[in-house]
Design a protein around this motif. Structure first.
Motif, PDB file in Angstrom:
ATOM      1  N   VAL A  18       0.833  -1.204   0.000  1.00  0.00           N
ATOM      2  CA  VAL A  18       0.000   0.000   0.000  1.00  0.00           C
ATOM      3  C   VAL A  18       0.870   1.257   0.000  1.00  0.00           C
ATOM      4  O   VAL A  18       0.576   2.234  -0.698  1.00  0.00           O
ATOM      5  CB  VAL A  18      -0.950   0.000   1.211  1.00  0.00           C
ATOM      6  CG1 VAL A  18      -1.745   1.304   1.267  1.00  0.00           C
ATOM      7  CG2 VAL A  18      -1.909  -1.181   1.144  1.00  0.00           C
ATOM      8  N   THR A  19       1.948   1.233   0.769  1.00  0.00           N
ATOM      9  CA  THR A  19       2.862   2.383   0.798  1.00  0.00           C
ATOM     10  C   THR A  19       3.475   2.622  -0.575  1.00  0.00           C
ATOM     11  O   THR A  19       3.582   3.770  -1.036  1.00  0.00           O
ATOM     12  CB  THR A  19       3.973   2.153   1.837  1.00  0.00           C
ATOM     13  OG1 THR A  19       3.379   1.976   3.132  1.00  0.00           O
ATOM     14  CG2 THR A  19       4.925   3.332   1.883  1.00  0.00           C
ATOM     15  N   TRP A  20       3.875   1.543  -1.243  1.00  0.00           N
ATOM     16  CA  TRP A  20       4.439   1.677  -2.595  1.00  0.00           C
ATOM     17  C   TRP A  20       3.405   2.235  -3.565  1.00  0.00           C
ATOM     18  O   TRP A  20       3.709   3.119  -4.383  1.00  0.00           O
ATOM     19  CB  TRP A  20       4.937   0.314  -3.074  1.00  0.00           C
ATOM     20  CG  TRP A  20       5.391   0.332  -4.518  1.00  0.00           C
ATOM     21  CD1 TRP A  20       6.596   0.764  -4.994  1.00  0.00           C
ATOM     22  CD2 TRP A  20       4.622  -0.058  -5.656  1.00  0.00           C
ATOM     23  NE1 TRP A  20       6.628   0.658  -6.363  1.00  0.00           N
ATOM     24  CE2 TRP A  20       5.430   0.151  -6.798  1.00  0.00           C
ATOM     25  CE3 TRP A  20       3.345  -0.578  -5.823  1.00  0.00           C
ATOM     26  CZ2 TRP A  20       4.992  -0.132  -8.083  1.00  0.00           C
ATOM     27  CZ3 TRP A  20       2.892  -0.867  -7.104  1.00  0.00           C
ATOM     28  CH2 TRP A  20       3.716  -0.644  -8.220  1.00  0.00           C
ATOM     29  N   LEU A  21       2.172   1.748  -3.462  1.00  0.00           N
ATOM     30  CA  LEU A  21       1.110   2.267  -4.320  1.00  0.00           C
ATOM     31  C   LEU A  21       0.883   3.757  -4.062  1.00  0.00           C
ATOM     32  O   LEU A  21       0.694   4.542  -4.998  1.00  0.00           O
ATOM     33  CB  LEU A  21      -0.189   1.502  -4.070  1.00  0.00           C
ATOM     34  CG  LEU A  21      -0.342   0.137  -4.737  1.00  0.00           C
ATOM     35  CD1 LEU A  21      -1.616  -0.550  -4.232  1.00  0.00           C
ATOM     36  CD2 LEU A  21      -0.390   0.280  -6.251  1.00  0.00           C
ATOM     37  N   ALA A  22       0.884   4.143  -2.786  1.00  0.00           N
ATOM     38  CA  ALA A  22       0.667   5.551  -2.443  1.00  0.00           C
ATOM     39  C   ALA A  22       1.774   6.430  -3.019  1.00  0.00           C
ATOM     40  O   ALA A  22       1.514   7.515  -3.561  1.00  0.00           O
ATOM     41  CB  ALA A  22       0.594   5.710  -0.929  1.00  0.00           C
ATOM     42  N   ASP A  23       3.017   5.969  -2.909  1.00  0.00           N
ATOM     43  CA  ASP A  23       4.137   6.735  -3.462  1.00  0.00           C
ATOM     44  C   ASP A  23       4.012   6.855  -4.984  1.00  0.00           C
ATOM     45  O   ASP A  23       4.312   7.907  -5.566  1.00  0.00           O
ATOM     46  CB  ASP A  23       5.462   6.073  -3.107  1.00  0.00           C
ATOM     47  CG  ASP A  23       5.761   6.143  -1.614  1.00  0.00           C
ATOM     48  OD1 ASP A  23       5.173   7.013  -0.941  1.00  0.00           O
ATOM     49  OD2 ASP A  23       6.577   5.331  -1.129  1.00  0.00           O
ATOM     50  N   THR A  24       3.567   5.782  -5.617  1.00  0.00           N
ATOM     51  CA  THR A  24       3.413   5.784  -7.079  1.00  0.00           C
ATOM     52  C   THR A  24       2.292   6.713  -7.521  1.00  0.00           C
ATOM     53  O   THR A  24       2.389   7.377  -8.562  1.00  0.00           O
ATOM     54  CB  THR A  24       3.122   4.355  -7.580  1.00  0.00           C
ATOM     55  OG1 THR A  24       4.178   3.481  -7.154  1.00  0.00           O
ATOM     56  CG2 THR A  24       3.024   4.315  -9.094  1.00  0.00           C
ATOM     57  N   LEU A  25       1.231   6.782  -6.716  1.00  0.00           N
ATOM     58  CA  LEU A  25       0.061   7.576  -7.090  1.00  0.00           C
ATOM     59  C   LEU A  25       0.174   9.042  -6.691  1.00  0.00           C
ATOM     60  O   LEU A  25      -0.653   9.852  -7.118  1.00  0.00           O
ATOM     61  CB  LEU A  25      -1.192   6.982  -6.438  1.00  0.00           C
ATOM     62  CG  LEU A  25      -1.629   5.600  -6.934  1.00  0.00           C
ATOM     63  CD1 LEU A  25      -2.748   5.057  -6.045  1.00  0.00           C
ATOM     64  CD2 LEU A  25      -2.091   5.674  -8.384  1.00  0.00           C
ATOM     65  N   THR A  26       1.170   9.388  -5.894  1.00  0.00           N
ATOM     66  CA  THR A  26       1.280  10.768  -5.403  1.00  0.00           C
ATOM     67  C   THR A  26       1.306  11.801  -6.523  1.00  0.00           C
ATOM     68  O   THR A  26       0.625  12.840  -6.415  1.00  0.00           O
ATOM     69  CB  THR A  26       2.521  10.919  -4.509  1.00  0.00           C
ATOM     70  OG1 THR A  26       2.362  10.089  -3.346  1.00  0.00           O
ATOM     71  CG2 THR A  26       2.709  12.359  -4.060  1.00  0.00           C
TER      72      THR A  26
END
Length: 247
Positions: A18-26
């Protein structure tokens, strides 16, 4: 604590995704990136366990098809439980079905839901997940933390969505229970059937009660997974066309 080590490891791994997804979507979602990541991750996990859902639906359909014969056996052997049980097992064996065919897939799905709920309700090992925001409201915010304008707006929309989804799921649960013969109708269906018939339609509303006490991140997860379940009900549990025997 060792017994919970696998759960902690699973929650930690899920949090990393989820953290990786959040960083990607920022770059695309800005401050709502973590909320968007929760939605995408929940959908991804639901897709991953979709074969279990399909197996559960197949089991439900087999039981629904046998429901008239089951009710007939219950009427004929109402005073002889041993014979009734023997005849029921014979019926399911002959049809290549099982009275618990839909239960095992549901049980296998439970660990996935436990991991996601624990992650989004506590931020276990990833407190940064609850530091994100949606429309200015921190994802770690509870309704009990205060009711400002943005909090009322965000929680109001999500709770309204959960309530609508619960109402729809309640109707579907009642219809499914009737189709499979698990709702009360006659005394031959057991003394606990009336209680089950009263309880089943109320169970979907427990998500609304849970949403009142968990942080915003968990509410987003609940809305997403409940909406996905409703879509599955529409797509997989729609009435099957009656077969017409050609002669």
């Amino acid at each position: 604590m060792l017994a919970f080590a696998p759960l902690h490891a699973a929650v930690s791994a899920a949090g990393s995704v989820v953290t990786w997804l959040a960083d990607t979507l920022t770059p695309l979602s800005g401050g709502a990136a973590t909320a968007a990541a929760i939605v995408l991750f929940t959908i991804g996990v639901r897709l991953l366990i979709s074969p279990l859902t399909l197996a559960q639906v197949r089991g439900e359909r087999r039981r629904a098809a046998l429901a008239p014969q089951v009710r007939d056996l219950q009427r004929r052997h109402a005073d002889d439980p041993a014979t009734l049980q023997r005849e029921l097992f014979a019926l399911y064996r002959q049809a290549g079905a099982s009275p618990v065919a839909g239960c095992l897939p549901a049980l296998l799905q439970a660990p996935f839901f436990l991991v996601m709920y624990r992650l989004f309700a506590t931020g276990d090992g990833h407190p940064g997940l609850l530091a994100g925001r949606l429309a200015g409201v921190p994802l770690g915010w509870h309704l009990g933390d205060g009711l400002t304008g943005p909090v009322l707006a965000v929680f109001g929309v999500l709770l309204a969505a959960l309530l609508a989804l619960a109402w729809y799921s309640s109707l579907r649960a009642r219809r499914a229970a009737r189709a499979t013969g698990t709702l009360a109708g006659t005394p031959t269906e057991g003394p606990g059937a009336a209680t089950l018939g009263w309880l089943v339609p109320l169970l979907p509303f427990t998500t609304v009660l849970v949403a009142l006490v968990v942080p915003l991140a968990a509410v987003i997860y609940l809305v997403t997974t409940t909406a996905w379940t409703a879509l599955e009900q529409v797509a997989l549990r729609r009435p099957q066309p009656a077969r017409i025997d050609e002669r």
